[in-house]
Every structure is written in structure tokens, then in C-alpha cells.
Scaffold this active site. Structure first.
Site, PDB file in Angstrom:
ATOM      1  N   LYS A 155      -1.524  -0.967  -3.751  1.00 52.26           N
ATOM      2  CA  LYS A 155      -2.483  -1.680  -4.571  1.00 52.26           C
ATOM      3  C   LYS A 155      -3.809  -0.920  -4.687  1.00 52.26           C
ATOM      4  O   LYS A 155      -4.517  -1.069  -5.682  1.00 52.26           O
ATOM      5  CB  LYS A 155      -2.694  -3.107  -4.043  1.00 52.26           C
ATOM      6  N   HIS A 208      -0.979  -5.530 -14.748  1.00 55.52           N
ATOM      7  CA  HIS A 208      -0.279  -6.033 -13.556  1.00 55.52           C
ATOM      8  C   HIS A 208       0.954  -6.778 -14.058  1.00 55.52           C
ATOM      9  O   HIS A 208       0.926  -7.994 -14.222  1.00 55.52           O
ATOM     10  CB  HIS A 208      -1.202  -6.959 -12.759  1.00 55.52           C
ATOM     11  N   SER A 261       0.719 -12.786  -7.812  1.00 54.29           N
ATOM     12  CA  SER A 261       1.697 -12.670  -6.737  1.00 54.29           C
ATOM     13  C   SER A 261       2.578 -13.911  -6.648  1.00 54.29           C
ATOM     14  O   SER A 261       2.096 -15.037  -6.720  1.00 54.29           O
ATOM     15  CB  SER A 261       0.967 -12.462  -5.420  1.00 54.29           C
ATOM     16  N   LYS A 301       7.462 -11.641 -11.167  1.00 53.89           N
ATOM     17  CA  LYS A 301       7.556 -10.343 -11.850  1.00 53.89           C
ATOM     18  C   LYS A 301       8.773  -9.561 -11.365  1.00 53.89           C
ATOM     19  O   LYS A 301       9.574  -9.076 -12.158  1.00 53.89           O
ATOM     20  CB  LYS A 301       6.285  -9.507 -11.596  1.00 53.89           C
ATOM     21  N   ASP A 355       5.962  -3.927 -11.198  1.00 59.51           N
ATOM     22  CA  ASP A 355       4.624  -4.434 -10.834  1.00 59.51           C
ATOM     23  C   ASP A 355       3.433  -3.832 -11.583  1.00 59.51           C
ATOM     24  O   ASP A 355       2.442  -4.520 -11.779  1.00 59.51           O
ATOM     25  CB  ASP A 355       4.411  -4.221  -9.335  1.00 59.51           C
ATOM     26  N   ARG A 366       8.859  -8.635   2.925  1.00 60.39           N
ATOM     27  CA  ARG A 366       9.001  -7.721   1.781  1.00 60.39           C
ATOM     28  C   ARG A 366      10.061  -6.661   2.010  1.00 60.39           C
ATOM     29  O   ARG A 366      10.344  -6.292   3.140  1.00 60.39           O
ATOM     30  CB  ARG A 366       7.670  -6.973   1.564  1.00 60.39           C
TER      31      ARG A 366
HETATM   32  P1  ATP Z   1       3.920  -9.739  -6.233  1.00 59.28           P
HETATM   33  O1  ATP Z   1       2.847  -9.400  -7.220  1.00 59.28           O
HETATM   34  O2  ATP Z   1       3.361 -10.241  -4.944  1.00 59.28           O
HETATM   35  O3  ATP Z   1       4.910  -8.635  -6.040  1.00 59.28           O
HETATM   36  P2  ATP Z   1       5.872 -11.119  -7.969  1.00 59.28           P
HETATM   37  O4  ATP Z   1       5.272 -11.701  -9.209  1.00 59.28           O
HETATM   38  O5  ATP Z   1       6.652  -9.873  -8.104  1.00 59.28           O
HETATM   39  O6  ATP Z   1       4.737 -11.019  -6.823  1.00 59.28           O
HETATM   40  P3  ATP Z   1       8.328 -12.137  -6.940  1.00 59.28           P
HETATM   41  O7  ATP Z   1       8.499 -11.136  -5.856  1.00 59.28           O
HETATM   42  O8  ATP Z   1       9.199 -12.018  -8.128  1.00 59.28           O
HETATM   43  O9  ATP Z   1       6.803 -12.248  -7.364  1.00 59.28           O
HETATM   44  O10 ATP Z   1       8.477 -13.551  -6.261  1.00 59.28           O
HETATM   45  C1  ATP Z   1       8.910 -14.720  -6.883  1.00 59.28           C
HETATM   46  C2  ATP Z   1       9.449 -15.593  -5.765  1.00 59.28           C
HETATM   47  O11 ATP Z   1       9.656 -16.917  -6.236  1.00 59.28           O
HETATM   48  C3  ATP Z   1      10.770 -15.089  -5.248  1.00 59.28           C
HETATM   49  O12 ATP Z   1      10.796 -15.262  -3.851  1.00 59.28           O
HETATM   50  C4  ATP Z   1      11.781 -15.997  -5.961  1.00 59.28           C
HETATM   51  O13 ATP Z   1      12.960 -16.150  -5.208  1.00 59.28           O
HETATM   52  C5  ATP Z   1      11.002 -17.297  -6.021  1.00 59.28           C
HETATM   53  N1  ATP Z   1      11.348 -18.208  -7.117  1.00 59.28           N
HETATM   54  C6  ATP Z   1      11.724 -19.485  -6.970  1.00 59.28           C
HETATM   55  N2  ATP Z   1      11.945 -20.085  -8.140  1.00 59.28           N
HETATM   56  C7  ATP Z   1      11.698 -19.172  -9.107  1.00 59.28           C
HETATM   57  C8  ATP Z   1      11.770 -19.191 -10.536  1.00 59.28           C
HETATM   58  N3  ATP Z   1      12.123 -20.279 -11.207  1.00 59.28           N
HETATM   59  N4  ATP Z   1      11.469 -18.045 -11.194  1.00 59.28           N
HETATM   60  C9  ATP Z   1      11.098 -16.941 -10.522  1.00 59.28           C
HETATM   61  N5  ATP Z   1      11.005 -16.868  -9.168  1.00 59.28           N
HETATM   62  C10 ATP Z   1      11.316 -17.967  -8.457  1.00 59.28           C
HETATM   63 MN    MN Z   2       6.492  -7.992  -7.221  1.00 65.33          MN
END
Ligand code: ATP
Ligand code: MN
Length: 563
Positions: A228, A247, A264, A268, A283, A348
Site C-alpha cells: 500500500k 483502488h 477493504s 474487489k 487491487d 490473508r
Molecule cells: P482489500 O482492499 O482489503 O483487499 P477487497 O475489496 O479485495 O478488500 P475481498 O478480499 O474481496 O475485499 O473481500 C470480500 C470478503 O467478503 C470476502 O471474504 C468474501 O468471502 C466476503 N463476502 C461475503 N459476501 C460477499 C458478497 N456478496 N460479495 C462479495 N464478497 C462477499
Molecule cells: Mn483485495
């Protein structure tokens, strides 16, 4: 090379070989370009391990006792007290370079050059006196025209492996001429003493000097801090040449590209790993005149409650040597337990993007036909999907609403509503207006369709129901990206003004309008009015400098008694 994994007490598997790592070796160990460590004020007394590849780094990490191997030969670390980012301990040096270009405030906290010099001295002394240090020379940015070359110097083998996994790995030929433009001095075990160092609040410090093109990260072992801080640098650099850093994750079919913005935990990484679309990145991306490019060469997925049936591609990486798991609990036989949040809910995995089968090898894609804002609404108010006008898109981009889900930052355990501009305020050094203007221009120039996707709750909100099923979110998303929602019936939301589709293939009709999912529609109205007010209140800080059509895309409460 083959080596015994038995030094890790949990592991029953006998020997890991390079072939188990499923990433071709580049042969870069001990190679480096013309710039020595003296360029960073380092005079190493110990062994310098330059550009080791993951199998070797993993071997050293095990030898050094930095973590364990899982039953599948996956290195698993524990980060100690800090299991998420430490935004309060992040500072940017305020000097003649940064003074007029940074949006100073609670997020971009200034620090004095003297503080930076002092901590730089400590980091230089510390790294110079380790028995061994690890150096990784890498790139950030898949588009050669916009990438930066970088160097990470760290005392820890697994953090070197993390940086290597997450960034873009040069070939041996590229290394020969590699000159780091930006450098990270990484000392996770060097604790600052806030009582004697004026300007620091804890023993962690993340200090960015744009003038010296140098980042100091100390007192925290959370590996995400490395990626980050490099993201922050890209977010600073790109707008200067009219490129938009984002992002977001990105995937493509080749002809049809989508980007997914979101804070977060909003999805994504989860949603961009789709078996039917090629993953570009999970990301961080840039949008140039030629299209989209990934900044990174790896992904960093949340593992909490990971289930194979919901996220098969990500699940598979947790069994591939070369992946790095953080704060995951291993059973006595070395099997990871993804339901165990005893160290943190922010568990993670970092893995090279090559570990996702359906990916776009170039790390680039065309201009996006669709732009999706992911939000995890804990209040149960926003619809699972809504179509936005360009003005509404700009409004939501500037607002950056979500509910934070447990753990990525220190001291946040329950969902709370939050507004984070550009869906990534902690990483955006410049004024949000800079990024919003670029996004607005690009959306207009390329006729991108924008959507708001609630990956959080409906039906009474968090505590009253489960989060929206991933399979429904995916079905909504795929329908939107494939044009299946172009001609269905829509209703305009009375508060938010966006359009809600009334039907979608493979998704129950009842869930599309959240008001119908609440037991008590009056309770929904009350909550929705409150959320609309929260949007309005948050937007006040931007209203003055925002063009009227975007300002007017604000939601409005329906009842005057709601607050
Ligand atoms: P970061 O910026 O911290 O990497 P991110 O946006 O990539 O965050 P993800 O790692 O995709 O976030 O996390 C989404 C989390 O939410 C996962 O653990 C996933 O299993 C959970 N989740 C539960 N329900 C849903 C849904 N309907 N859609 C997407 N994710 C879901
Ligand atoms: Mn992510």
C-alpha cells in the site's frame, strides 16, 4: 534444488522441490543492477541476499523461524500485534516537493524532515548491522510507459517473498540494468520509542519522502503495508501526467473490460476472480489513454471464512507452495482453518497472479465498458445493484461509502459506516477533486456504464440477516457486465435517485428492492433516511468545489422527521 521442510514441526510432507512452486524460475539469485546499497546509506556487515526467488526465500524464512509450512507446503506467517494497516502511524514528509501537491489532513498526515532523517538513520544502522538482509529489485506497473522501478530492502525473508510475490518480477536481463527509482527500507522488528521520538505516536512508523523517493516501514510486520505504500506513490505520480490511478480490481473478456472500485472487504478480490473472465489485477490499476494497467504482479486475498464453493480460484491458491498466508491458524496436521479468527479476521494470502488460471498475462486491458462501485452496506439500505448516471457515479466516487468490516485496520472489530473518498482515501495523496475530475473525463470519453453493487446486507441490515450470497452478487454482476440488464424494467429509488432493475436472471426478484426484504417497511424508511442524511453530511466538505450537476446527484431523505 530440493530441501527438507521438516524444520517446521507441523509438516508431514517430506520434501518440496522447485517444481512444486508452479512459477518458472528466472535465475535471478545474487544478480543485481549497477546501483549498490551504499546509494541508500547502507553498509551491510552481514550477508546480502539479492533477488532470491520464492523457493529460496521460503527456505530461508523457515530456517529463520519466521513461520510454518502448512500441510500443503504453503508458508504461513504470524505478524504479531499488528494484523492490519496502521493508518495513524503513516506520515508524508512535508517539504518543498510535497507542500503544494498533497491534500494534507488527518489522512495525509505531515511530518517534519527532521523526523524522517532521524528514523532513516535508525533504519540504515539497523539494516547495516543484521546478520543477513534481503533485497528485492522489482517493478510497479505492467505498462512499461508508466511503471516505476523499485527496491525493497528488508531484514525478513518472508517480507522479501511478499514484496516479490505482489510486485512485478524482472527477468535476469531486466535486472542487469535495473536502477531503483523508489526504495523501501523495511525494518519490521525495529520499534520506535514514541516517548523519545518527537512526532511518533506508537512504535510503528510508515514514513514517505517523495523528495528522497524513499519509504521507511518499521515496527509493524503486517505485510500489506509494503504494497500500500507503493500504491500511494503511484497515486501521487500518475495524475501529474493525466493518468488516473484507481483502488480497483479489473477483469476482461478481451473485448469487454470491467473495473471494480471498493474499500477493504467490499469484494474487489473475490469478485474479480471469475472463471469466465480474465483477471487483470485485484487491487490497484491505472487508466491511461490506452486503457487499464495493473500496478502489481500478485494478489492479496482475504481468507476469513473462505469456502471452496464460493471462491474456487482463491481457495486453490491456499494449497499452492509459493503462496504466503498471514495469520491463518493451522491445525495439528498443518491444515489451514479459515474459520479461525483468533489472531485476526484479516487473515490473508499473497500469491502471484500466475496462480489464477484465467488471467490476462499482459496485466493490461482496454477502456472499461463497465465501472462498478462495490459497497458493503451494513445498514441494509442500498439495493444489491443499481444503475448510475455519470453524475451519480461522480457523487458516489467522491463519497466512497461503505461499512468497514472487521480487521484490516487496527481497532475495528464491528461493522461501522464509513466514507472514504475515491474508495481509497488512505492511499490518495492528492485532493479528491484531482481523481474525480480524471474519472469523470474518462467515463464521458469512453461512455462507460457505472453501477453500484451492495455486497453487504439487505433484510434488516447486519445482525438481522446474513450478507448477500456471493452467488447472487456474481449473478447480478455478470448480468450487468454482459448487457442483460440493459433492457429490463427499472424503478428509480425515491431517495438515492439511481435505477433499480426489477428482474435479473438467476436472482430472486424479491431481493432487488431492499425495502421489500425488511420485515417492517417503516423501519427501512427510517434507516434509509438516516443513510441519505449521512451521505449529505459527509458531502458538505466537498460541496463548494464540486460542479452543480454532481452536487445535485445527492440522495435526499423523504421525511423531515428522520433525523
Ligand atoms: P482489500 O482492499 O482489503 O483487499 P477487497 O475489496 O479485495 O478488500 P475481498 O478480499 O474481496 O475485499 O473481500 C470480500 C470478503 O467478503 C470476502 O471474504 C468474501 O468471502 C466476503 N463476502 C461475503 N459476501 C460477499 C458478497 N456478496 N460479495 C462479495 N464478497 C462477499
Ligand atoms: Mn483485495
Amino acid at each position: 534444488m530440493g530441501f527438507l521442510a521438516q524444520e517446521s514441526s507441523r509438516v508431514k510432507t517430506a520434501t518440496l522441490t522447485e517444481n512444486d512452486f508452479q512459477l518458472p524460475l528466472l535465475g535471478t539469485a545474487d544478480l543485481h543492477g549497477p546501483v549498490g546499497l551504499d546509494a541508500h546509506g547502507l553498509e551491510p556487515r552481514g550477508t546480502v541476499r539479492w533477488n532470491y526467488e520464492t523457493p529460496e526465500l521460503q527456505q530461508h524464512a523457515i530456517r529463520r523461524g519466521e513461520g510454518d509450512l502448512s500441510a500443503h507446503g504453503v508458508f504461513t506467517s504470524r505478524t504479531g500485534a499488528r494484523t492490519g494497516r496502521s493508518p495513524k502511524d503513516k506520515f508524508t514528509v512535508r517539504d518543498e516537493v510535497s507542500e503544494d501537491t498533497i491534500w494534507w489532513g488527518k489522512i495525509n498526515q505531515p511530518c517534519k524532515p527532521e523526523l524522517f532523517e532521524k528514523m532513516l538513520g535508525h533504519a540504515q544502522w539497523f539494516l547495516s548491522h543484521r546478520e543477513e538482509i534481503f533485497v528485492q529489485d522489482l517493478f510497479c506497473g505492467a505498462d512499461a510507459a508508466h511503471r516505476i522501478s523499485l527496491r525493497v530492502v528488508t531484514e525478513s525473508a518472508w517480507h522479501a517473498a511478499f514484496a516479490r510475490t505482489m510486485m512485478i518480477r524482472p527477468t535476469a536481463a531486466e535486472l542487469a540494468t535495473h536502477e531503483p527509482e523508489y526504495t523501501v527500507l523495511h525494518t519490521p522488528y525495529l520499534l520506535a520509542d514514541p516517548d523519545t521520538v518527537d512526532g511518533l505516536d506508537s512504535n510503528a512508523f510508515i514514513l514517505l519522502s517523495l523528495k528522497h523517493k524513499l519509504v521507511l516501514i518499521g515496527g509493524t510486520q503486517y505485510a500489506g503495508e509494503i504494497k500500500k505504500s507503493l500504491f500511494s506513490i503511484m497515486n501521487y505520480l500518475l495524475p501529474a501526467t493525466g493518468q488516473l490511478p484507481m483502488h480497483c480490481s479489473c477483469n476482461t473478456t478481451g473485448g469487454n473490460t470491467a473495473v471494480f472500485f471498493g474499500l477493504s472487504g467490499t469484494g474487489k478480490t473475490t469478485l474479480s476472480a471469475d472463471p469466465n473472465r480474465r483477471l487483470v489485477g485485484d487491487d490497484e490499476h491505472g487508466w491511461t489513454d490506452h486503457g487499464i494497467f495493473n500496478f502489481e504482479g500478485g494478489c492479496y486475498a482475504k481468507l476469513i471464512n473462505l469456502r471452496e464453493e464460493d471462491e474456487p480460484a482463491i481457495y486453490a491458491t491456499t494449497r499452492m507452495p509459493g503462496t504466503i498466508m498471514e495469520n491463518v491458524i493451522l491445525g495439528t496436521d498443518g491444515t489451514p482453518d479459515f474459520t479461525d479468527d483468533s489472531l485476526t479476521a484479516n487473515t490473508r494470502a499473497a500469491y502471484p497472479i500466475e496462480y489464477i488460471e484465467n488471467r490476462e498475462p499482459s496485466g493490461t486491458a482496454g477502456h472499461p465498458q463497465n465501472i462498478v462501485f462495490l459497497t458493503c452496506d451494513a445498514f441494509g439500505v442500498l439495493p444489491p445493484i443499481a444503475r448510475l448516471t455519470p453524475e451519480q457515479a461522480a457523487y458516489h466516487f467522491i463519497s466512497g461509502y461503505t461499512a468497514k468490516v472487521a480487521g484490516t485496520e487496527m481497532n475495528i472489530d464491528k461493522p461501522t459506516a464509513t466514507f472514504s473518498t475515491c474508495f481509497g482515501a488512505p492511499f490518495m495523496p492528492r485532493h479528491p477533486g484531482v481523481y474525480a475530475k480524471l474519472l469523470t473525463e474518462k467515463i464521458a470519453g469512453h461512455h462507460s456504464q457505472c453501477w453500484l453493487l451492495n455486497t453487504g446486507w439487505i433484510a434488516g441490515g447486519a445482525g438481522q440477516s446474513d450478507r448477500i450470497k456471493i452467488k447472487w452478487t456474481r449473478a447480478l454482476l455478470n448480468a450487468a457486465l454482459e448487457g442483460q440488464l440493459a433492457d429490463v424494467e427499472y424503478q428509480t429509488d425515491p431517495r438515492f435517485g439511481f435505477q433499480i432493475p426489477q428482474t435479473c436472471p438467476d436472482v430472486p426478484r424479491e431481493i432487488l428492492n431492499p425495502r421489500n426484504t425488511w420485515e417492517d417497511p417503516a423501519a427501512y424508511d427510517h434507516q434509509a433516511d438516516q443513510l441519505a442524511e449521512m451521505f449529505r453530511e459527509n458531502f458538505q466538505q466537498f460541496a463548494e468545489n464540486t460542479p452543480a450537476p454532481i452536487r445535485n446527484a445527492s440522495p435526499e431523505a423523504m421525511s423531515s422527521t428522520s433525523t
